[in-house]
Motif scaffolding. Sequence first.
Motif, short mmCIF file in Angstrom:
data_model
loop_
_atom_site.label_atom_id
_atom_site.label_comp_id
_atom_site.label_asym_id
_atom_site.label_seq_id
_atom_site.Cartn_x
_atom_site.Cartn_y
_atom_site.Cartn_z
N GLU A 1 -5.79 -6.91 3.61
CA GLU A 1 -6.85 -5.91 3.71
C GLU A 1 -7.21 -5.58 5.16
N TYR B 1 0.84 -1.19 0.00
CA TYR B 1 0.00 0.00 0.00
C TYR B 1 0.87 1.25 0.00
N TYR C 1 -4.39 -3.47 6.62
CA TYR C 1 -4.46 -2.13 6.04
C TYR C 1 -5.53 -1.30 6.76
N GLU C 2 -6.71 -1.89 6.94
CA GLU C 2 -7.78 -1.17 7.63
C GLU C 2 -7.39 -0.84 9.06
N SER D 1 -4.32 9.62 2.35
CA SER D 1 -4.74 9.31 0.97
C SER D 1 -4.09 8.00 0.58
N ASP D 2 -4.89 7.06 0.11
CA ASP D 2 -4.38 5.78 -0.37
C ASP D 2 -4.16 5.91 -1.87
N THR E 1 -4.87 2.16 8.93
CA THR E 1 -5.49 3.46 8.60
C THR E 1 -6.43 3.94 9.71
N LEU F 1 0.63 4.99 1.06
CA LEU F 1 -0.17 5.94 1.85
C LEU F 1 0.52 7.30 1.85
N THR G 1 -2.50 3.62 -3.69
CA THR G 1 -2.14 2.30 -4.19
C THR G 1 -2.74 1.99 -5.55
#
Length: 163
Positions: free
Chosen positions: A56, A5, A59-60, A76-77, A63, A7, A79
């Motif tokens: 996933e 990812y 990642y969540e 801001s992602d 963030t 970021l 990816t």
Amino acid sequence: MTVKYILSVLVENKPGVLSRVTGLISRRGFNIDSLTVAPTEDVTMSRMTIIVEADEVGYEQITKQLHKLVSVYKISDLTFEDAIERELVLFKVIATPDRRHEIIEIANIFRANIVDVGKNSLTVEATGTQSKLDAMEDLFRSYGIRQLTRTGKIAMSRGARDS
């Protein structure tokens, strides 16, 4: 499945913010593959570009926790966006006088600059995508790389195109 990812994190430009952000990510067992930090056009803010490999759920988690930090203003992602990505690298390549022209030619092909000339080495500065810089590194390895340093990736979303 894990993804790398990208970021882009807008944070307060204050001491300790970098430590809090990186600590938050590492405490959750994630490794930061690349990290760049610099002030923005607003001197009170800095932009961090963080490359982290996660699934996933991870990642969540990252963030959501970043959003809880008071010093984080926006995440801001980039990816899966059409973003501009660049990296800077310095190669110190072994360059005997009889092979120096070959190294200069490789640098020219990649639109890189010779920034230092030593008795038996050339230092080449290049910017571009990771794949471009990896290709240069592969070519320079046959000559011998004395030293190599990379900045890590920076990224920015593209602006809206004019109609």
